[in-house]
Design an enzyme around this catalytic site. Structure first.
Site, PDB file in Angstrom:
ATOM      1  N   CYS B  83     -26.456  58.888 -35.402  1.00  0.00           N
ATOM      2  CA  CYS B  83     -26.832  57.781 -34.516  1.00  0.00           C
ATOM      3  C   CYS B  83     -27.765  56.802 -35.193  1.00  0.00           C
ATOM      4  CB  CYS B  83     -27.429  58.317 -33.220  1.00  0.00           C
ATOM      5  SG  CYS B  83     -26.165  59.070 -32.182  1.00  0.00           S
ATOM      6  N   CYS B 207     -29.407  59.405 -18.959  1.00  0.00           N
ATOM      7  CA  CYS B 207     -28.526  59.502 -20.128  1.00  0.00           C
ATOM      8  C   CYS B 207     -27.773  58.203 -20.364  1.00  0.00           C
ATOM      9  CB  CYS B 207     -27.500  60.622 -19.928  1.00  0.00           C
ATOM     10  SG  CYS B 207     -28.224  62.218 -19.574  1.00  0.00           S
ATOM     11  N   LYS B 329     -29.657  52.740 -22.940  1.00  0.00           N
ATOM     12  CA  LYS B 329     -29.526  53.255 -21.580  1.00  0.00           C
ATOM     13  C   LYS B 329     -28.659  52.348 -20.712  1.00  0.00           C
ATOM     14  CE  LYS B 329     -29.794  55.797 -18.374  1.00  0.00           C
ATOM     15  NZ  LYS B 329     -28.869  55.041 -17.677  1.00  0.00           N
ATOM     16  N   HIS B 333     -24.065  52.610 -25.768  1.00  0.00           N
ATOM     17  CA  HIS B 333     -24.365  53.259 -27.046  1.00  0.00           C
ATOM     18  C   HIS B 333     -23.087  53.634 -27.789  1.00  0.00           C
ATOM     19  CE1 HIS B 333     -26.198  55.570 -30.128  1.00  0.00           C
ATOM     20  NE2 HIS B 333     -26.167  56.760 -29.545  1.00  0.00           N
TER      21      HIS B 333
END
Ligand SMILES: [Zn+2]
Lengths: 395, 386
Positions: B83, B207, B329, B333
């Site tokens: 990431c 998440c 968020k 992502h």
């Protein structure tokens, strides 16, 4: 034939009928280890293992390797997988030479396992008798399908259990105790017999021998299955250690099946390399003293290459951090708890599942033990490792 | 080494982009980025490209970028660093431009996660970044790998789920106004706390969503910057830090060691400190990660991150606004695109053009962490008014 020590284990979960049942991470191999390991240092005397169960995990699997490693025994120890119920366990005991560890495992509810160390000791089995008739009322298919039961309980009782038992009870001084039948039948199958126990397959005779040893009560043990019966006198010449592991129970969910099926990828080569450290809970200890779990080619302290040998780690630990996974992870039984635990007396930490309690009950700081469990089934093959079993909270 | 500046930055709106393949996404992000260059730029002025992509789809990644963007006459390299890929790809390109080997370089990040059924490919993804024998069968899914850190932090410093929820509420408030964000709605503290549990202490609204997306920056050496803009955004510091991969081997789960190392390198190179940063885009894949990262980046003292949230110091208008774009968020992502999208946001912030503008921002910081928590990359930018 003599027994020097006994051990019994019952899993922590109960089904809707109140019977002990396996957790999602238990099977015949873990049950065998859960009982056998209770014998502790006495396992040093074992030079042969016989595992008796009516319901093996697989006809060809990894049970012997996992049980030997899980018990800390030499991988070359002769290991016999004996298919059979209650009479087979008694026959196995009678045929065993000193140095034999007899493990008996009942994976179906009511589930239990037991271990007996056959060795000069204070518990004597003698005056054997056997009866055998063809009464195939219950049969167990190979495929893992449910049992086939011919719907005539009286036929099984009268023509099977009762007839065979009568032939082997014999006159004697000892009260009779019956293994291999439901508890409610055990007391009435033979006149004057002691009350029965829930377990009724291979583990039942050892559980009853353990009860006799605990109570200091000599018995005539009668083990039956369909039309087969084997009996022996169980006589105590002194006290015999009986080690037991039974925790407070929790209701099991209706199923442990994953929310959605998915095959977890497996590499038998990678699992094979990890096997001894993973199933034996051993660290790679460098010549400089640094412990690595898992073991690795290069020491993190001194940089030495290929200077590690495997040494068992302590089994007690405390929770350093823990979380509960509730998302429906494909192929996993959810919820499940993951923890990083500090292994006592070392600077080793391990990432493990938390077992034998509903997830979320073991907070940071909780103490417990590391126990062998089936961590996953990957591409149909069970994958074993250690899980953290929290200490029971005594209110 | 010469100074290097971002002269163009662009992205496509993130989301479940079922109507676009990764090649479409890459082409459009490249077009948006070229179009953002103040004085214009032709594709053939780019001398090298780095492709930030975590999970390969639709074939050979570097070739895919070269083909989709018409860049088959220059060298293209794929970077993969979990990431942290986006900001680490910028570091790779910076070394080439700063070292004088190329004058103009493209760094484009993209990931396509919604072309595959999430359950069918779940373990395929997991098996690319977990130890096969030891960690894979345990089901150490990504939220769990971060939750083990956050649970330990909460234990040590008394943070609560309400503190985590403050991160989600703040970032959704920002993202709701960002036309490029995947989840363009606000959430309340009550909604965050009542959402279904994923991995305790994270509920669903703690998440990130699963997003597709692409974003890019074009960087240029000091000698040629004037050709493209009078308002360059200088890349003053880059840093990548590593940690032990297995959670059992990390010295302390109450912080992210990789982030500390990455930040230390980036600050050292830039010659500034955390107190100089005016605005930051921080890797908030899970709410509690942003909270903990305040400390690892030095925005506050150890144990003070919950106070920062209580005082709203990381909200727009606060002392150090974090994730004015909405963060991972709310914005989404797509792992390879995330770092580039952060720098796109900060490019606009430092030029005074952002949707949620932080007034007078001069220094900015972008941060990624992943792998699982074993790699971090930090980029420090200085605006044209510097
Ligand atoms: Zn060493």
């Amino acid at each position: 034939m003599e027994i020097s020590a006994l051990a019994t284990y019952r899993p922590s979960w109960v089904d809707a009928s109140g019977r002990r049942t396996l957790g999602p991470d238990e099977d015949v191999a873990t049950l065998a280890v859960s009982a056998g390991r209770l014998l502790g240092d006495r396992l040093a005397d074992v030079d042969r293992v016989v595992l008796v169960t009516r319901r093996p995990d697989a006809l060809l699997g990894t049970t012997p390797e996992v049980v030997l490693e899980g018990l800390g025994l030499d991988a070359a120890t002769p290991f016999v997988e004996q298919v059979g119920g209650a009479p087979a366990t008694v026959e196995t005991l009678l045929a065993a030479n000193p140095g034999t560890l007899v493990l008996a495992v009942d994976p179906l509810a009511p589930a239990a396992s037991a271990a007996a160390l056959v060795q000069a000791g204070s518990l004597v089995l003698d005056r054997p008798a056997t009866a055998r008739h063809s009464v195939p009322v219950r049969t167990v298919p190979l495929t893992g399908a449910g049992d086939r039961v011919y719907d005539d309980p009286r036929l099984l009782r009268e023509q099977g259990w009762k007839r065979a038992a009568a032939e082997v009870v014999k006159e004697g001084m000892h009260p009779v105790t019956v293994a291999g039948v439901p508890a409610k039948v055990a007391g009435s199958l033979v006149r004057g017999a002691l009350p029965g126990i829930p377990e009724n397959e291979a583990a039942a005779p050892l559980l009853l021998i353990a009860r006799a040893a605990t109570d200091g009560q000599d018995v005539r043990l009668v083990a039956v299955e369909n039309g087969h019966a084997v009996a022996v006198d169980v006589t105590l010449a002194g006290s015999v250690p009986v080690l037991t592991a039974e925790r407070a129970t929790h209701p099991a969910p209706a199923t442990w099946e994953p929310a959605s099926a998915a095959e977890i990828p497996a590499s038998p080569a990678a699992y094979g390399r990890a096997f001894e450290a993973k199933v034996g809970f051993k660290a790679g200890v460098c010549s400089c003293g640094e412990r690595h779990y898992p073991p690795r080619a290069q020491c993190v302290a001194c940089g030495a290459l290929d200077a590690q040998h495997l040494v068992p780690l302590p089994r007690s630990a405390s929770v350093y951090s823990a979380v509960t996974v509730r998302a429906p992870v494909p192929g996993k039984t959810v919820p499940y708890a993951l923890a990083v635990v500090d292994v006592d007396g070392t600077d080793v930490r391990a990432l493990v599942h938390i077992t034998d309690d509903p997830p979320g009950r073991a907070p940071i700081g909780a103490r417990g033990r590391l126990v062998l469990r089936r961590i996953a089934v990957r591409a149909g093959v069970p994958d074993y490792g250690y899980a953290f079993q929290p200490e029971e909270q005594h209110a | 080494m010469r100074d290097v500046a971002i002269v163009g930055a662009g992205m496509i709106p993130f989301g479940e982009l079922f109507d676009q393949g990764i090649k479409d996404m890459v082409s459009r992000a490249f077009g948006a980025t070229l179009g953002s260059v103040d004085k214009g730029m032709r594709a053939d002025e780019i001398e090298a490209a780095w492709f930030s992509e975590v999970q390969s789809v639709d074939g050979f990644p570097a070739g895919l970028l070269a083909d989709a963007c018409g860049l088959t006459d220059i060298p293209v390299t794929r970077v993969e660093n979990a990431c942290a890929t986006g900001n680490d790809a910028i570091r790779n390109a910076l070394y080439a431009v700063g070292g004088g080997y190329v004058d103009v370089a493209l760094v484009l990040g993209a990931d396509k996660v919604r072309d595959t059924a999430s359950s069918a490919t779940f373990w395929d993804w997991m098996s690319t970044n977990r130890d096969s024998a030891w960690d894979l069968p345990l089901g150490l899914i990504s939220p769990a790998s971060f939750a083990l850190h956050v649970a330990r932090y909460m234990h040590e410093f008394g943070a609560t789920r309400e503190h985590l929820a403050r991160v989600a509420v703040k970032n959704h408030r920002n993202g709701a106004r960002n036309p490029y964000a995947h989840l363009r709605f606000e959430v309340t503290m009550e909604q965050v706390l009542a959402a279904p549990m994923v991995v305790e202490p994270f509920g669903l609204l703690d998440c990130v969503p699963q997003s597709d997306g692409a974003a890019a920056v074009i960087i240029a050496g000091k000698d040629v910057v004037d050709r493209y803009t009078d308002r360059p955004v200088w890349v003053r510091g880059v840093g990548t830090g590593m940690d032990r991969v297995m959670h059992a081997h990390k010295a302390d789960l109450s912080y992210f060691a990789a982030t500390r190392k990455a930040a230390q390198r980036a600050f050292g190179m830039a010659g500034v400190g955390p107190g100089d940063i005016d605005v930051a885009e921080v890797h908030d894949c899970f709410s509690g990660v942003e909270m903990m990262t305040y400390e690892d980046l030095g925005f506050c003292d150890r144990g003070e991150a919950p106070r920062l949230l209580e005082k709203e110091e990381t909200s727009i208008g606060g002392r150090i606004p974090v994730n004015p774009s909405g963060g991972l968020k709310s914005k989404g992502h797509p792992p390879g695109a995330t770092g580039l999208a952060q720098c796109t946001e900060l490019f606009e912030q430092l030029r005074g053009e952002a949707v949620n503008q932080v007034d007078g921002a001069r220094w900015a910081l972008a941060h990624n962490v992943g792998g699982p928590t074993a790699v971090s990359a930090v980029t420090i930018l200085e605006g044209p008014r510097g």
